[in-house]
Design an enzyme around this catalytic site. Structure first.
Site, short mmCIF file in Angstrom:
data_model
loop_
_atom_site.label_atom_id
_atom_site.label_comp_id
_atom_site.label_asym_id
_atom_site.label_seq_id
_atom_site.Cartn_x
_atom_site.Cartn_y
_atom_site.Cartn_z
N THR A 14 0.83 -1.21 0.00
CA THR A 14 0.00 0.00 0.00
C THR A 14 0.86 1.26 0.00
OG1 THR A 14 -0.16 -0.24 2.39
CG2 THR A 14 -2.05 -0.98 1.11
N ARG A 73 0.19 -2.38 7.10
CA ARG A 73 -0.08 -2.17 8.52
C ARG A 73 -1.31 -1.30 8.75
NH1 ARG A 73 5.53 0.01 10.40
NH2 ARG A 73 5.37 0.92 8.33
N HIS A 99 21.88 0.92 -9.87
CA HIS A 99 21.55 1.21 -11.28
C HIS A 99 22.80 1.51 -12.13
CE1 HIS A 99 17.67 1.32 -9.54
NE2 HIS A 99 17.68 2.57 -9.16
C1 BG6 Z 1 15.29 4.70 -7.42
C2 BG6 Z 1 15.95 5.69 -6.50
O1 BG6 Z 1 15.91 3.45 -7.32
O2 BG6 Z 1 15.41 5.15 -8.76
C3 BG6 Z 1 15.32 7.06 -6.66
O3 BG6 Z 1 15.77 5.25 -5.16
C4 BG6 Z 1 15.38 7.48 -8.11
O4 BG6 Z 1 15.98 8.02 -5.84
C5 BG6 Z 1 14.78 6.40 -8.98
O5 BG6 Z 1 14.63 8.69 -8.23
C6 BG6 Z 1 14.94 6.74 -10.45
O6 BG6 Z 1 14.24 5.77 -11.19
P1 BG6 Z 1 13.32 6.19 -12.41
O7 BG6 Z 1 12.67 4.91 -12.83
O8 BG6 Z 1 12.36 7.22 -11.88
O9 BG6 Z 1 14.26 6.76 -13.43
#
Ligand code: BG6
Length: 493
Positions: free
Chosen positions: A10, A42, A240
């Protein structure tokens, strides 16, 4: 029958991505027959309230949008269970319910547990999945999808991994990095390994440098507490960025099987050279945003965000120069930049080629750019190749020309969303697009080498205005090598 249990479903991620994407799978006939979806949270809410919120998420975030007929079917699959993630009785009650459902159906395939809670609950939930018997196999699959962050340091990641491995086998653990579910990012492998014109030039002899940019306009909205203990190195680089780097730099895998792809990705991450106190100055720039103008309005600085200390040293921007000193990439710098509250949203990869000097001398290139392959993921999905041709009327002077492929917007809407793709894979038992443990372990090693060097030295933080392109030092990091950042298809921006 398959059962998906989403812990923390949620929250923001559940509302905006997971539930709408499970609905997308349903509409696309990609859910297994007799699938059931349980969201555990929760907050106290009735089934009716929960279903209203699911309807709302679907209307706002599903790529198919809300459809009354589809809803009539989907509504029967989803339900909400409320209990505290530490309360073993909640798990026992759910286990009894799931077992009963499975007994009644002819073909119980298995259960997929998705941890979408705040990370401090990962370990308590896994322990209780075991204690309640929910994770016992009983001849059907039991898989666990773990959201990021996978640990906050190398040590805590190892601890979490040991705890999870005490309950789930390695092949049943799916450590998510949602970038790997992105269609254009998956195209990196197709582009590299299905086009033989690229293979022979994909190395240190032809490539001058590689650049990876993930720039965000957004700040830390609503996630201040998490972000303050994380910073951009843990939030974006550890996962990433290093995953993208491994896709761009890996050796050709023996096949597209998960084991073969992961093996080659791991080799890249394992080979990235640590940052040391001696070379941190020339390889790392960390920054934090101060106040600044965004679209004509004054935006707060990071230290004035809700709940952030006025002397916080958390980095919201990083520019790095990394090296992978193996036989393919030795001497090729990989420039990385990523940060929040910047002047634009941009996610792209630039592969810059060396200038050949056999026929042309240096002057010939004075008014052109090096050849570059740009893989743009955001804001627009495209691939462009910039090459050189002669200037009109001159044989000894060159100018750039570009060839671009733009993915059509209507095609994009036909693509599965990132989480949709990844959940589908986990249900099928395909971990190709998930990160293996050793990739995560080695990513932490690199990030920790940077964090350790910076710990002693808080002067290493450079401030930049919200809405700007980041700290000037990030330009210097690359310019001192005689290079510049590539933008989104417009060279030298
Ligand atoms: C997330 C990070 O993994 O990826 C965020 O925690 C970031 O801080 C986000 O904004 C970016 O992903 P996307 O899909 O919005 O480009």
């Amino acid at each position: 029958m398959s059962i998906i249990v989403v812990f923390g479903g949620t929250g923001d991620l559940g509302r905006k991505k997971l539930i709408p994407d499970i609905y997308n799978l349903y509409v696309d006939n990609n859910l297994p027959p007799e699938c059931r979806v349980f969201t555990v949270g929760r907050s106290i809410r009735t089934q009716e309230e929960y279903k209203e919120s699911v309807k709302d998420s679907i209307s706002k975030y599903s790529r198919f949008g809300f459809d009354e007929d589809a809803w009539q079917g989907f509504e029967k699959l989803v339900s909400y269970r409320q209990f505290d993630f530490n309360d073993i009785e909640g798990y026992r009650a759910l286990e009894a319910e799931l077992s009963e459902m499975e007994r009644e159906c002819k073909n119980p395939l298995g259960r997929l547990f998705y941890l979408a809670t705040s990370h401090e609950f990962f370990s308590p939930i896994v322990k209780r999945l075991r204690a309640s018997g929910m994770a016992d196999s009983k001849g059907a699959f039991r898989r666990l999808v773990v959201e990021k962050p996978f640990g906050r340091s190398l040590e805590s990641a190892r601890r979490l991994n040991d705890e999870i491995r005490g309950v789930f086998a390695e092949e049943d653990i799916y450590r998510i990095d949602h970038y790997l579910g992105n269609e254009m990012i998956q195209n990196i492998l197709s582009l590299r390994f299905s086009n033989s014109i690229l293979g022979p030039v994909w190395d240190r002899d032809y490539i001058d440098n590689i650049q990876i940019s993930i720039l965000e306009e957004a700040g830390v909205e609503g996630r201040e507490e998490y972000y303050e203990s994380s910073g951009v190195l843990r939030d974006m680089v550890q996962n990433h960025i290093l995953q993208l780097m491994s896709l761009v730099m890996m050796e050709p895998p023996a096949s597209l099987a998960p084991g073969d792809i992961r093996k080659e990705k791991l080799e890249v991450i394992r080979s990235i050279r640590d940052i040391t106190p001696e070379d941190i100055g020339e390889n790392v720039v960390l920054g934090q945003y101060g106040e600044g103008l965004i679209k004509g309005e004054m935006a707060k600085g990071y230290r004035s965000e809700k709940g952030i200390l006025s002397d916080s040293t958390t980095e919201t921007f990083a520019a790095l120069r990394l090296f992978v000193p193996n036989s393919r990439w030795s001497g090729v710098p990989v420039y990385i930049r990523t940060g929040k509250r910047l002047d634009r949203k941009l996610l792209n990869i630039a592969i810059e080629f060396k200038n050949p000097l056999a026929t042309y001398d240096k002057d010939a290139f004075a008014e052109t750019q090096p050849s570059v392959l740009l893989i743009n993921i955001l804001p627009q999905e495209s691939i462009s190749l910039q090459l050189n041709m002669k200037q009109p009327g001159r044989l000894d002077r060159l100018e750039p020309f570009g060839m671009s492929f733009f993915k059509k917007a209507e095609l994009k809407n036909k693509n599965p969303e990132t989480y949709e793709r990844l959940i589908f894979d986990a249900i099928k038992g395909d971990s190709t697009r998930y990160a293996g443990w050793e990739e995560i372990e080695n990513s932490w090693r690199i990030v920790e080498s940077i964090l350790d060097c910076c710990k002693e030295n808080s002067d290493s933080l450079h401030f930049y205005s919200a809405g700007s392109g980041g700290p000037k030092e990030a330009e210097r990091l690359i310019e001192k090598d005689g290079r510049r950042w590539w933008g989104d298809g417009n060279p030298r921006k």
